[in-house]
Design an enzyme around this catalytic site. Sequence first.
Site, PDB file in Angstrom:
ATOM      1  N   TYR A 101       0.915  -1.042  -0.144  1.00 31.20           N
ATOM      2  CA  TYR A 101      -0.008  -0.045  -0.037  1.00 31.20           C
ATOM      3  C   TYR A 101       0.787   1.334   0.003  1.00 31.20           C
ATOM      4  O   TYR A 101       1.841   1.293   0.793  1.00 31.20           O
ATOM      5  CB  TYR A 101      -0.908  -0.015   1.354  1.00 31.20           C
ATOM      6  N   GLU A 183      -3.468   7.363  -4.207  1.00 27.50           N
ATOM      7  CA  GLU A 183      -3.273   6.114  -3.635  1.00 27.50           C
ATOM      8  C   GLU A 183      -3.062   5.020  -4.477  1.00 27.50           C
ATOM      9  O   GLU A 183      -3.715   5.128  -5.529  1.00 27.50           O
ATOM     10  CB  GLU A 183      -4.490   6.049  -2.707  1.00 27.50           C
TER      11      GLU A 183
END
Length: 370
Positions: A101, A183
């Site tokens: 992530y 993101e």
Amino acid sequence: MKLLEYQGKELFSEYDIAIPKSYVAKNLSELSQIADKLKFPIVLKSQLTVGGRGKAGAILKCTKKEELEPVFIELMKKEVKGERPNAILIEEAVEINKELYLSLFLNRGRRTYSLISSSEGGVDIESVQNKVIQDISITGLTQAIAESIAKNLKLDGFAAKSFSNIVIKLAKLVREKEAELAEINPLVILSDGTCLALDAKIIIDDNSIFRHPELRKYIQISELQEQAEKSGFSFVELDGNIAIIGNGAGLVMSTLDIVHDAGGTPGAFLDFGGRATTETIYKALQVISKLSKVKAILVNLFGGIVRTDLVAQAILDAYKDGMISVPIYARISGAESDKSKQMLSNSNAKLYDTVEEAISALVQYIGSMK
Ligand code: GDP
Ligand code: MN
């Protein structure tokens, strides 16, 4: 402004952040144009602004050409959290070794950009314990910091290099495009150490868009929004079930607050601006009628020159045409109010002398439905 995944990935490509080989199709004819170029297996991804598509079944794998069309049609029809796609992203499937992530976001509280990294990618970052949040200087992200993040994630060799490159490029993108969030979840590592952005979520600061004409093509206005804007209305869809219509943004906003304080949940904000005529009110009701979640409508019109009988006529027309069926609670200050009360006496609309009375009756009605 939230970009769709494929739009975010267009920006990634521009910044040299690797993504899987991919195509976008908006309809079957576009699909047929790319069908022969695809190397199966592929992944079809519904282009929605809402998250959690994987869990909702809006990302489907396809192993042979015969499945392509039916899977595409299935996804185009599939609604997730009230949203349906206008396009499907079609990507060559990749062999994932590791999911990570990575995100950069504008941390308003700390007046800086912050970076979040985690070795647990592919799941909601909120639910992940094992993550590092660090502030990033506005002047840029250094190679040393990028490398330390890679090290922290226990990456080495080519994977570490490939990953820290992406960190630097993502920071550049965020700064140059004035993003509030960028993101990558998951950022995947293939068996040879190559890093790829498998997903993209980018939010651009709305207030900066005037500086970025190149991003204007990404502005998506929902059809309803478009219809409202054409009529000159300010319209915002909200989460609740009470639609609020009024003349003047200030009036509609304060009405929203009163509804909220009375225990109601606003589902739409519509300021029709200009003059209250039979036509404008009818059009405003037409926009609201498209929202199936709306269980009641509050009309708050204020002004000595408003001909309330014209408003009443629009309401009657909307009911007669079957356009709306939910009850209307209205406070309309202006001329001819006795006549209007008379006109609406046999309808599903009620007129009140004060907005508080209208809201209180409305909230009570919503409560009685449960
Ligand atoms: P989201 O659920 O809306 O965040 O959609 P993502 O783009 O993050 O995809 C969800 C999950 O689908 C990923 O975490 C992957 O596990 C899986 N996925 C997506 N594309 C591929 C692919 O090309 N190959 C494989 N093996 N899995 C994929
Ligand atoms: Mn994702």
